[in-house]
Design an enzyme around this catalytic site. Structure first.
Site, mmCIF file in Angstrom:
data_model
loop_
_atom_site.group_PDB
_atom_site.id
_atom_site.type_symbol
_atom_site.label_atom_id
_atom_site.label_comp_id
_atom_site.label_asym_id
_atom_site.label_seq_id
_atom_site.Cartn_x
_atom_site.Cartn_y
_atom_site.Cartn_z
ATOM 1 N N ARG A 1 -9.875 -33.658 -67.820
ATOM 2 C CA ARG A 1 -8.444 -33.478 -67.599
ATOM 3 C C ARG A 1 -8.272 -32.420 -66.525
ATOM 4 O O ARG A 1 -9.139 -32.253 -65.691
ATOM 5 C CB ARG A 1 -7.724 -33.125 -68.902
ATOM 6 N N GLU B 1 2.324 -32.433 -78.228
ATOM 7 C CA GLU B 1 1.724 -31.247 -78.813
ATOM 8 C C GLU B 1 2.661 -30.698 -79.888
ATOM 9 O O GLU B 1 3.635 -31.358 -80.264
ATOM 10 C CB GLU B 1 1.417 -30.228 -77.706
#
Length: 295
Positions: free
Chosen positions: A278, A3
């Protein structure tokens, strides 16, 4: 997937070791790693030879190396765009270092110094040569033009992002992950920011007050800055910096990946929920489920 903090760590390493150097040769060892460069691997390698890497920049989870030099007919507004995918790594290695098992692309430089290597086990990431375009006065690669500024950019407008978030008709975590709203935030830092802001991940954005939305985005900035200081979050050896070193922010995670462990704030066991193929992690007490959740 790396990220914002992880990509920024890599960008800083590349800036320190590679920017200002001139490419002498590019070796593409796996064509899939340059599949987004439509003219193909040979064109990618040929067009980079003799070009100087003038800057390393980033927006969200994307980073790019701006190019200078080359033949007069070459457009100076070009860059090598890198997306690390699930397992991509940009490593700075001495010439004599053995090739990594999953080495995909190698950059050599005319000073004979350390190479830049793109290593990618799963080959979901990749490199491409792309034109730069101006978006609100900022030069970005054309494939990145659609994504919003990230919270660590000087051009990021917090109040505008707050207003856009509150206009959405979705769940707050879905909004955080929407790269056209705010870029760079992924599953890890979304969960951590929501915990800091004491908001459930399924809270409808339309029900957020302006102070709540602002608190959430500020929390996202704070948690990503903390992760950046720690070198990012590494759960395995797939994310490393340019020297092959892992980050250690995983030791500071409050809820992400902590199912069943006590919430650092109140001691309630952290809960794991399925979310968009997820997981979402939250504290049932600090982040109560809203009356009308948006899953």
């Amino acid at each position: 997937m790396p990220e914002l903090p992880e990509v920024e760590v890599v960008r800083r390493g590349v800036a320190a070791h590679v920017v200002g150097r001139t490419v002498s040769e590019v070796e593409v060892l796996h064509p899939r790693s340059v599949r987004r460069h439509v003219p193909g691997p040979d064109d990618f390698a040929t067009r980079l030879a003799g070009r100087c890497l003038t800057a390393a920049r980033r927006r969200g989870k994307y980073m790019w190396l701006e190019l200078g030099g080359g033949p007069e007919e070459v457009d100076a507004g070009e860059a090598v765009l890198a997306h690390l995918g699930m397992s991509g790594q940009l490593l700075v290695q001495p010439d004599e270092a053995p090739d990594e098992t999953h080495l995909r692309v190698r950059f050599r430089f005319d000073d004979g110094g350390p190479q830049l290597r793109f290593v990618d086990q799963r080959t979901f990431g990749g490199l491409s040569l792309t034109e730069l375009v101006s978006v609100d006065g900022v030069a970005v690669p054309e494939p990145v033009a659609h994504i919003a500024p990230d919270p660590l950019e000087p051009v990021f407008d917090l109040e505008a992002a707050v207003a856009r978030m509150r206009k959405r008709r979705t769940g707050v975590k879905r909004a955080l992950l929407d790269q056209t709203l705010v870029s760079g935030i992924g599953n890890i830092y979304a969960d951590e920011a929501l915990w800091r802001a004491k908001l459930h991940w399924a809270r409808p954005t339309a029900n957020l007050t302006r102070p709540q939305a602002r608190t959430l985005l500020v929390a996202a900035v704070e948690v990503m800055q903390a992760a950046l200081t720690a070198g990012g979050t590494s759960f395995d050896d797939l994310y490393v910096n340019v020297n092959g070193e892992s980050g250690y922010f995983d030791r500071s995670l409050a809820v992400y990946g902590q199912a069943g462990l006590p919430c650092p704030r109140c001691g309630t066991p952290v809960r794991r929920d399925a979310f968009m193929n997820r997981s979402s992690y939250s504290c049932p007490r600090c982040q109560p489920t809203p009356r009308n959740p948006h899953y």
